[in-house]
Scaffold this motif. Structure first.
Motif, PDB file in Angstrom:
ATOM      1  N   THR A 225      13.116 -13.880  -2.268  1.00  0.00           N
ATOM      2  CA  THR A 225      13.181 -14.211  -3.689  1.00  0.00           C
ATOM      3  C   THR A 225      12.732 -13.027  -4.541  1.00  0.00           C
ATOM      4  O   THR A 225      13.271 -12.776  -5.630  1.00  0.00           O
ATOM      5  CB  THR A 225      12.285 -15.423  -3.986  1.00  0.00           C
ATOM      6  OG1 THR A 225      12.570 -16.463  -3.040  1.00  0.00           O
ATOM      7  CG2 THR A 225      12.518 -15.944  -5.397  1.00  0.00           C
ATOM      8  N   VAL A 226      11.727 -12.304  -4.041  1.00  0.00           N
ATOM      9  CA  VAL A 226      11.220 -11.129  -4.742  1.00  0.00           C
ATOM     10  C   VAL A 226      10.795 -10.102  -3.702  1.00  0.00           C
ATOM     11  O   VAL A 226      10.352 -10.459  -2.607  1.00  0.00           O
ATOM     12  CB  VAL A 226      10.035 -11.500  -5.666  1.00  0.00           C
ATOM     13  CG1 VAL A 226       8.869 -12.075  -4.874  1.00  0.00           C
ATOM     14  CG2 VAL A 226       9.584 -10.309  -6.512  1.00  0.00           C
ATOM     15  N   ALA A 227      10.962  -8.840  -4.027  1.00  0.00           N
ATOM     16  CA  ALA A 227      10.601  -7.767  -3.107  1.00  0.00           C
ATOM     17  C   ALA A 227       9.692  -6.759  -3.811  1.00  0.00           C
ATOM     18  O   ALA A 227       9.830  -6.513  -5.014  1.00  0.00           O
ATOM     19  CB  ALA A 227      11.851  -7.060  -2.577  1.00  0.00           C
ATOM     20  N   VAL A 228       8.763  -6.198  -3.034  1.00  0.00           N
ATOM     21  CA  VAL A 228       7.891  -5.120  -3.511  1.00  0.00           C
ATOM     22  C   VAL A 228       8.151  -3.913  -2.629  1.00  0.00           C
ATOM     23  O   VAL A 228       7.971  -3.982  -1.407  1.00  0.00           O
ATOM     24  CB  VAL A 228       6.407  -5.524  -3.425  1.00  0.00           C
ATOM     25  CG1 VAL A 228       5.527  -4.396  -3.967  1.00  0.00           C
ATOM     26  CG2 VAL A 228       6.142  -6.815  -4.170  1.00  0.00           C
ATOM     27  N   ARG A 229       8.577  -2.813  -3.243  1.00  0.00           N
ATOM     28  CA  ARG A 229       8.912  -1.608  -2.499  1.00  0.00           C
ATOM     29  C   ARG A 229       8.062  -0.453  -2.983  1.00  0.00           C
ATOM     30  O   ARG A 229       7.789  -0.325  -4.177  1.00  0.00           O
ATOM     31  CB  ARG A 229      10.393  -1.234  -2.703  1.00  0.00           C
ATOM     32  CG  ARG A 229      11.402  -2.143  -2.042  1.00  0.00           C
ATOM     33  CD  ARG A 229      12.819  -1.777  -2.455  1.00  0.00           C
ATOM     34  NE  ARG A 229      13.074  -0.353  -2.390  1.00  0.00           N
ATOM     35  CZ  ARG A 229      13.516   0.294  -1.316  1.00  0.00           C
ATOM     36  NH1 ARG A 229      13.742  -0.384  -0.205  1.00  0.00           N
ATOM     37  NH2 ARG A 229      13.719   1.595  -1.341  1.00  0.00           N
ATOM     38  N   GLY A 230       7.664   0.398  -2.037  1.00  0.00           N
ATOM     39  CA  GLY A 230       6.911   1.587  -2.406  1.00  0.00           C
ATOM     40  C   GLY A 230       6.206   2.168  -1.196  1.00  0.00           C
ATOM     41  O   GLY A 230       6.306   1.642  -0.083  1.00  0.00           O
ATOM     42  N   PRO A 231       5.462   3.261  -1.377  1.00  0.00           N
ATOM     43  CA  PRO A 231       4.669   3.816  -0.283  1.00  0.00           C
ATOM     44  C   PRO A 231       3.693   2.769   0.251  1.00  0.00           C
ATOM     45  O   PRO A 231       3.209   1.915  -0.495  1.00  0.00           O
ATOM     46  CB  PRO A 231       3.930   4.991  -0.944  1.00  0.00           C
ATOM     47  CG  PRO A 231       4.766   5.349  -2.134  1.00  0.00           C
ATOM     48  CD  PRO A 231       5.354   4.061  -2.616  1.00  0.00           C
ATOM     49  N   LEU A 232       3.381   2.862   1.535  1.00  0.00           N
ATOM     50  CA  LEU A 232       2.581   1.821   2.180  1.00  0.00           C
ATOM     51  C   LEU A 232       1.228   1.634   1.503  1.00  0.00           C
ATOM     52  O   LEU A 232       0.797   0.498   1.274  1.00  0.00           O
ATOM     53  CB  LEU A 232       2.399   2.159   3.665  1.00  0.00           C
ATOM     54  CG  LEU A 232       1.562   1.189   4.498  1.00  0.00           C
ATOM     55  CD1 LEU A 232       2.050  -0.244   4.351  1.00  0.00           C
ATOM     56  CD2 LEU A 232       1.580   1.610   5.967  1.00  0.00           C
ATOM     57  N   THR A 233       0.527   2.712   1.186  1.00  0.00           N
ATOM     58  CA  THR A 233      -0.772   2.570   0.534  1.00  0.00           C
ATOM     59  C   THR A 233      -0.627   1.870  -0.810  1.00  0.00           C
ATOM     60  O   THR A 233      -1.444   1.014  -1.170  1.00  0.00           O
ATOM     61  CB  THR A 233      -1.446   3.937   0.344  1.00  0.00           C
ATOM     62  OG1 THR A 233      -1.687   4.526   1.628  1.00  0.00           O
ATOM     63  CG2 THR A 233      -2.769   3.804  -0.380  1.00  0.00           C
ATOM     64  N   ALA A 234       0.422   2.195  -1.551  1.00  0.00           N
ATOM     65  CA  ALA A 234       0.642   1.557  -2.855  1.00  0.00           C
ATOM     66  C   ALA A 234       0.958   0.071  -2.692  1.00  0.00           C
ATOM     67  O   ALA A 234       0.491  -0.767  -3.477  1.00  0.00           O
ATOM     68  CB  ALA A 234       1.774   2.262  -3.601  1.00  0.00           C
ATOM     69  N   VAL A 235       1.756  -0.271  -1.674  1.00  0.00           N
ATOM     70  CA  VAL A 235       2.062  -1.682  -1.407  1.00  0.00           C
ATOM     71  C   VAL A 235       0.779  -2.427  -1.039  1.00  0.00           C
ATOM     72  O   VAL A 235       0.533  -3.547  -1.504  1.00  0.00           O
ATOM     73  CB  VAL A 235       3.117  -1.807  -0.288  1.00  0.00           C
ATOM     74  CG1 VAL A 235       3.278  -3.265   0.143  1.00  0.00           C
ATOM     75  CG2 VAL A 235       4.458  -1.247  -0.759  1.00  0.00           C
ATOM     76  N   LEU A 236      -0.041  -1.806  -0.198  1.00  0.00           N
ATOM     77  CA  LEU A 236      -1.318  -2.415   0.181  1.00  0.00           C
ATOM     78  C   LEU A 236      -2.176  -2.703  -1.045  1.00  0.00           C
ATOM     79  O   LEU A 236      -2.680  -3.822  -1.226  1.00  0.00           O
ATOM     80  CB  LEU A 236      -2.077  -1.480   1.128  1.00  0.00           C
ATOM     81  CG  LEU A 236      -3.536  -1.837   1.412  1.00  0.00           C
ATOM     82  CD1 LEU A 236      -3.629  -3.099   2.252  1.00  0.00           C
ATOM     83  CD2 LEU A 236      -4.255  -0.675   2.085  1.00  0.00           C
ATOM     84  N   LEU A 237      -2.344  -1.722  -1.913  1.00  0.00           N
ATOM     85  CA  LEU A 237      -3.213  -1.889  -3.077  1.00  0.00           C
ATOM     86  C   LEU A 237      -2.647  -2.922  -4.054  1.00  0.00           C
ATOM     87  O   LEU A 237      -3.407  -3.699  -4.642  1.00  0.00           O
ATOM     88  CB  LEU A 237      -3.420  -0.547  -3.772  1.00  0.00           C
ATOM     89  CG  LEU A 237      -4.194   0.503  -2.958  1.00  0.00           C
ATOM     90  CD1 LEU A 237      -4.334   1.791  -3.756  1.00  0.00           C
ATOM     91  CD2 LEU A 237      -5.563  -0.016  -2.538  1.00  0.00           C
ATOM     92  N   ALA A 238      -1.346  -2.936  -4.218  1.00  0.00           N
ATOM     93  CA  ALA A 238      -0.740  -3.937  -5.106  1.00  0.00           C
ATOM     94  C   ALA A 238      -0.912  -5.336  -4.529  1.00  0.00           C
ATOM     95  O   ALA A 238      -1.229  -6.288  -5.259  1.00  0.00           O
ATOM     96  CB  ALA A 238       0.739  -3.624  -5.313  1.00  0.00           C
ATOM     97  N   PHE A 239      -0.739  -5.464  -3.214  1.00  0.00           N
ATOM     98  CA  PHE A 239      -0.818  -6.780  -2.589  1.00  0.00           C
ATOM     99  C   PHE A 239      -2.248  -7.299  -2.550  1.00  0.00           C
ATOM    100  O   PHE A 239      -2.479  -8.503  -2.548  1.00  0.00           O
ATOM    101  CB  PHE A 239      -0.225  -6.706  -1.177  1.00  0.00           C
ATOM    102  CG  PHE A 239       0.204  -8.035  -0.626  1.00  0.00           C
ATOM    103  CD1 PHE A 239       1.127  -8.819  -1.304  1.00  0.00           C
ATOM    104  CD2 PHE A 239      -0.304  -8.505   0.570  1.00  0.00           C
ATOM    105  CE1 PHE A 239       1.528 -10.056  -0.794  1.00  0.00           C
ATOM    106  CE2 PHE A 239       0.092  -9.728   1.089  1.00  0.00           C
ATOM    107  CZ  PHE A 239       1.005 -10.503   0.401  1.00  0.00           C
ATOM    108  N   TYR A 240      -3.199  -6.394  -2.512  1.00  0.00           N
ATOM    109  CA  TYR A 240      -4.610  -6.762  -2.577  1.00  0.00           C
ATOM    110  C   TYR A 240      -5.122  -6.829  -4.017  1.00  0.00           C
ATOM    111  O   TYR A 240      -6.310  -6.938  -4.249  1.00  0.00           O
ATOM    112  CB  TYR A 240      -5.461  -5.755  -1.802  1.00  0.00           C
ATOM    113  CG  TYR A 240      -5.763  -6.135  -0.368  1.00  0.00           C
ATOM    114  CD1 TYR A 240      -7.015  -6.616  -0.012  1.00  0.00           C
ATOM    115  CD2 TYR A 240      -4.811  -5.986   0.636  1.00  0.00           C
ATOM    116  CE1 TYR A 240      -7.315  -6.935   1.301  1.00  0.00           C
ATOM    117  CE2 TYR A 240      -5.095  -6.305   1.953  1.00  0.00           C
ATOM    118  CZ  TYR A 240      -6.350  -6.784   2.282  1.00  0.00           C
ATOM    119  OH  TYR A 240      -6.637  -7.104   3.591  1.00  0.00           O
ATOM    120  N   ARG A 241      -4.223  -6.718  -4.970  1.00  0.00           N
ATOM    121  CA  ARG A 241      -4.559  -6.794  -6.393  1.00  0.00           C
ATOM    122  C   ARG A 241      -5.515  -5.678  -6.808  1.00  0.00           C
ATOM    123  O   ARG A 241      -6.364  -5.841  -7.662  1.00  0.00           O
ATOM    124  CB  ARG A 241      -5.155  -8.162  -6.739  1.00  0.00           C
ATOM    125  CG  ARG A 241      -4.158  -9.290  -6.585  1.00  0.00           C
ATOM    126  CD  ARG A 241      -4.738 -10.638  -6.865  1.00  0.00           C
ATOM    127  NE  ARG A 241      -5.713 -11.022  -5.857  1.00  0.00           N
ATOM    128  CZ  ARG A 241      -6.154 -12.256  -5.681  1.00  0.00           C
ATOM    129  NH1 ARG A 241      -5.740 -13.228  -6.453  1.00  0.00           N
ATOM    130  NH2 ARG A 241      -7.034 -12.535  -4.736  1.00  0.00           N
TER     131      ARG A 241
END
Length: 269
Positions: A225-241
């Motif tokens: 339904t929704v995707a988050v794309r980016g460098p792994l560290t950035a995805v980690l930080l976004a997902f951990y708010r």
């Protein structure tokens, strides 16, 4: 999903302790500065929280605790009496980290010990503290304006562990926010895809489904339904708010409301 080796977790805790302490004593660090991602804490309070947590785990594992250890039973858990002394704070923090790593190594991964997520071994605490300090070091780095990086395999495992914890909480002791993650949307199961664009060898992609039976997840590249794309560290930080979705480090594709819904409700409990 394969866990990292027990010694790898211990090594990472030691590394993160050293890097965290360097932030505390770095020229220009203001211990009274508010931590943007933990606004109830200053840099000093964040450091004391993490230092106390390390010592608490050390006591838990060393005593082979069968129930939760009380904070008053953690020796020197509060840290230095004087505030504002970066050198003393970093020394106390480092000592606690070294004791924790030493105790974990002496215990070994299979040592039986109380744990709160259904895993009752020292291995649980080695993994848990790896990611606890990895994320809190990000908090400290953001507070003092320092660069932040983390090894790809550690970042990927941190996302795995976060998803495991959220599903455990929902399955065993759901609070109101966790209950709201259960249930399909009007058009069926809602889903989130995380896609690290710079770690192909790690299979660093995840699909999270919010269905009628609760949260389910797996590694893999699938439509969502929704995707988050980016460098792994950035995805980690976004997902951990720890980083804003609109900060330019990650790209959000699809129904952003589903992602916001998850981020507001996915917690430890």
């Amino acid at each position: 999903m394969t866990l990292l080796a027990f010694d790898r977790y211990c090594d990472e805790i030691a590394l993160q302790v050293a890097r965290f302490a360097e932030l505390v004593t770095a020229p220009g660090t203001d211990l009274t500065a508010t931590v943007p991602t933990c606004p109830d804490w200053t840099v000093e309070e964040l450091t004391r929280h993490m230092g106390e947590a390390l010592r608490w785990v050390e006591v838990t594992v060393r005593t082979r605790a069968e129930r939760e250890v009380e904070s008053q039973d953690v020796p020197d858990g509060a840290g230095p009496a004087a505030r504002g002394d970066a050198a003393a704070l970093a020394a106390w923090f480092t000592e606690g980290g070294e004791k924790t790593v030493r105790t974990l190594r002496e215990a070994g991964p299979e040592a039986g010990v109380w744990g709160w997520a259904g895993v009752h071994t020292a291995a649980f605490w080695a993994r848990r503290m790896t990611h606890e300090i990895t994320v809190h070091r990000a908090d400290a780095a953001l507070a003092v304006g320092a660069p932040y990086e983390v090894a790809g395999e550690v970042a990927a495992d941190a996302i795995d562990e976060w998803l495991e914890i959220v599903t455990f909480v929902q399955r065993t002791d759901p609070h109101d926010a966790a209950r709201e993650l259960r249930g399909a949307g009007p058009d069926g199961t809602r889903s989130i895809h995380l896609h690290a664009t710079d770690a192909p060898g790690l299979d660093a992609e995840w699909l999270i489904e919010l269905g009628a039976d609760g949260v389910a997840w797996r590694r893999g590249h699938e439509r969502a339904t929704v995707a988050v794309r980016g460098p792994l560290t950035a995805v980690l930080l976004a997902f951990y708010r720890r980083a804003p979705l609109d900060g330019g480090e990650v790209e959000v594709l699809g129904d952003r409301a589903v992602l916001d819904f998850w981020l507001e409700r996915a917690t430890f409990g």
